[in-house]
Design an enzyme around this catalytic site. Structure first.
Site, mmCIF file in Angstrom:
data_model
loop_
_atom_site.group_PDB
_atom_site.id
_atom_site.type_symbol
_atom_site.label_atom_id
_atom_site.label_comp_id
_atom_site.label_asym_id
_atom_site.label_seq_id
_atom_site.Cartn_x
_atom_site.Cartn_y
_atom_site.Cartn_z
ATOM 1 N N LYS A 41 12.342 25.589 48.470
ATOM 2 C CA LYS A 41 12.634 26.796 49.256
ATOM 3 C C LYS A 41 11.392 27.185 50.048
ATOM 4 C CE LYS A 41 14.621 31.445 48.593
ATOM 5 N NZ LYS A 41 15.140 32.407 47.591
ATOM 6 N N SER B 229 19.720 34.166 48.511
ATOM 7 C CA SER B 229 18.907 33.739 49.630
ATOM 8 C C SER B 229 18.526 32.261 49.603
ATOM 9 C CB SER B 229 17.649 34.593 49.692
ATOM 10 O OG SER B 229 16.850 34.367 48.544
ATOM 11 N N SER C 201 19.524 35.061 43.755
ATOM 12 C CA SER C 201 19.367 34.087 44.848
ATOM 13 C C SER C 201 19.344 32.612 44.466
ATOM 14 C CB SER C 201 18.098 34.390 45.631
ATOM 15 O OG SER C 201 18.374 35.435 46.525
HETATM 16 N N1 GLN Z 1 20.896 39.209 47.547
HETATM 17 C C1 GLN Z 1 19.879 39.930 46.840
HETATM 18 C C2 GLN Z 1 19.025 40.705 47.811
HETATM 19 O O1 GLN Z 1 19.285 40.634 48.973
HETATM 20 C C3 GLN Z 1 19.075 39.008 45.992
HETATM 21 C C4 GLN Z 1 18.053 38.267 46.737
HETATM 22 C C5 GLN Z 1 17.215 37.384 45.871
HETATM 23 O O2 GLN Z 1 17.527 37.137 44.715
HETATM 24 N N2 GLN Z 1 16.119 36.936 46.450
HETATM 25 O O3 GLN Z 1 18.099 41.368 47.440
#
Ligand code: GLN
Length: 487
Positions: free
Chosen positions: A79, A153, A177
């Site tokens: 990532k 994400s 994410s």
């Molecule tokens: N979708 C969640 C957010 O927007 C989680 C994101 C994540 O785990 N990095 O904060």
């Protein structure tokens, strides 16, 4: 089957038996990237040349009869919020579009020389989002249906593995994410216990919630990646100083007597009935395999999302203060220093990142701190206590990973609240700091469904064993995304 469709452990066996070389495997994955990346857009940066060099070095080691690690020669994607020495690390943000880290994240050091890295995967900018549509560059697509999102994400990390553009990948998980994109793309995704894996070199979003973890095609590969990355690190003061077990020892097809809890609050209104059906069917299977089911209540679940959307933005607003155009990253021209700060941050941060910085700054500001941030921290404690109480009675908890399957590109991008709701089942796990895994447990309209298995702190082994047992009695993990079908 093509080489890019195998799991890492299958490829490792082929390597050991000298049926294929690391260069063969890497070339197959690189050719696959060339063929489908235009549609999937899983990557921000490809590292094809260095990947081939790494593969050659692994082959030379095998020739010399040296012992190689289980992931040696098996192409992985990272990532793009994990720092890679000498390779651009953008966080999918224009503010870091040209940032080349002068050091490696600890996980990169731990994966070591033998690992083949094929690229840096796309994400929602600074990991804020659940679809990769917040990427500052372009959204990734779901290989099961290119009109849908791969989740986020870590959507690029998941899309890459589902499409055969990598065999395994690393993601990061602050509120879901790793697990949610794994669910949307039919893969296995593990968020380790907070502190199990070093965060050194992971670009911070919300430091008290962030964890790095694997996205893989099956539970065995998940155990191998965990073996490689877990462990105490003096460079991360929040990493836990305890021994790391060999996670492959938890790959046991037996859950007789395992106590599983079903928290009723996780079957929320608005959940897709097909998802609910698949989870209930999976639970029936676990019971048939010898588990004992208890229905339990975790009463503070409904407040977790609100608490998260105060705590995570609060931490983000502080963490992102460093992007001021001075030390590194994008810098806009300005009339004076304040003008330069304003223009730099206005021009280079995307809408969602700005929204979170404003929410977080507000929640932390004098006069509102007690009403918002402090209260959210108290709710976090209550959520954690729900887990403590549940784990006095059961060994693992089972929930859906997300309320629906992958949604259409564009469907939720103009409605932040609808997007945030996708995280209702994953966020409490981060607030409590406990480990959670998502594994495929069914399909609805051709799209994968994910089941979440949550464990006690530092007890990744039991969730791996539960996941492995379910997997070995099903074949959801053997299906390849239609884009991946080789004609
Ligand atoms: N979708 C969640 C957010 O927007 C989680 C994101 C994540 O785990 N990095 O904060």
């Amino acid at each position: 089957m093509e080489l890019f469709q195998y799991t890492a452990h299958q490829l490792q066996n082929l390597l050991k038996d000298k049926e294929v070389s690391a260069v063969d495997i890497t070339k197959a994955v690189l050719a696959r990237m060339d063929a489908v990346e235009g549609d999937v857009k899983a990557y921000i940066t490809q590292t094809q040349d260095s990947a081939l060099e790494q593969a050659k070095a692994v082959d030379a080691k095998i020739q010399r009869g040296e012992v190689i690690s289980p992931l040696a020669g098996i192409p992985g994607a990272i990532k793009d919020n994990i720092c890679t020495l000498g390779i651009k690390t953008t966080c999918a943000s224009k503010i870091l579009a040209d940032f080349v880290p002068p050091y490696n994240a600890t996980v990169m050091e731990k994966l070591g020389q033998d690992t083949v890295f094929v690229g840096k995967a796309n994400l929602d900018e600074f990991a804020m989002g659940g679809s990769t549509e917040n990427s500052g560059f372009y959204p990734s697509r779901n290989p099961w249906d290119l009109t849908t999102v791969p989740g986020g994400s870590s959507g690029g990390s998941a899309a890459a593995v589902a499409a055969g553009e990598a065999i395994w990948s690393l993601g990061s998980d602050t509120g879901g994410s790793i697990r949610q994109p794994a669910a949307y793309t039919g893969l296995v995704g593990l968020k380790p216990t907070y502190g199990r894996v070093s965060r050194y070199g992971l670009v911070a979003f919300a430091s008290s919630l962030d964890q790095i973890g694997p996205i893989t095609r099956d539970v065995t590969d998940c155990a191998h990646v965990m073996n490689a990355i877990a462990g105490y690190d003096a460079k991360d003061s929040t990493s836990i100083k305890v021994d790391v077990p060999d996670y492959t020892k938890a790959l046991v097809n037996n859950i007789k007597g395992l106590k599983i809890g079903l928290p009723k609050e996780y079957f929320v209104a608005g959940m897709d009935p097909e998802v609910e059906k698949a989870i209930r069917n999976a639970i029936d299977q676990l019971v048939a395999l010898g588990a004992e089911l208890t229905e339990i209540s975790m009463p503070h679940t409904e407040y977790a999302l609100s608490a998260y959307y105060l705590i995570a933005p609060a931490e983000a607003s502080s963490n992102l203060a460093r992007y001021d155009g001075v030390g590194f990253g994008y810098r806009a021209a300005g009339n004076d220093i304040v003008d330069m700060y304003k223009k730099t941050r206005s021009q280079a941060f995307g809408t969602e990142v700005k929204r979170r910085i404003m929410l977080g700054t507000y929640a932390l500001s004098s006069g509102y701190y007690d009403a918002y941030y402090l209260r959210a921290l108290k709710v976090r404690t209550l959520v954690k206590q729900d887990f403590d109480r549940a784990f006095e009675k059961v060994d693992v908890l089972i929930t859906p990973t997300a309320p629906t399957t992958a949604f259409k590109v564009g469907e939720k991008s103009s409605d932040p609240l609808a997007m945030y709701l996708q995280d209702v089942c994953t966020i409490p796990v981060n607030l409590a700091g406990v480990p959670g895994i998502s594994i495929p447990c069914g399909f609805a309209n051709g799209l994968p469904i994910g089941m979440q298995i949550i464990g006690k702190p530092l007890d990744e082994e039991t969730i791996i064993r539960t996941a492995y047992t379910f997997e070995q009695n099903n074949d959801y993990h053997k299906r390849f995304a239609p884009l991946g079908e080789v004609k």
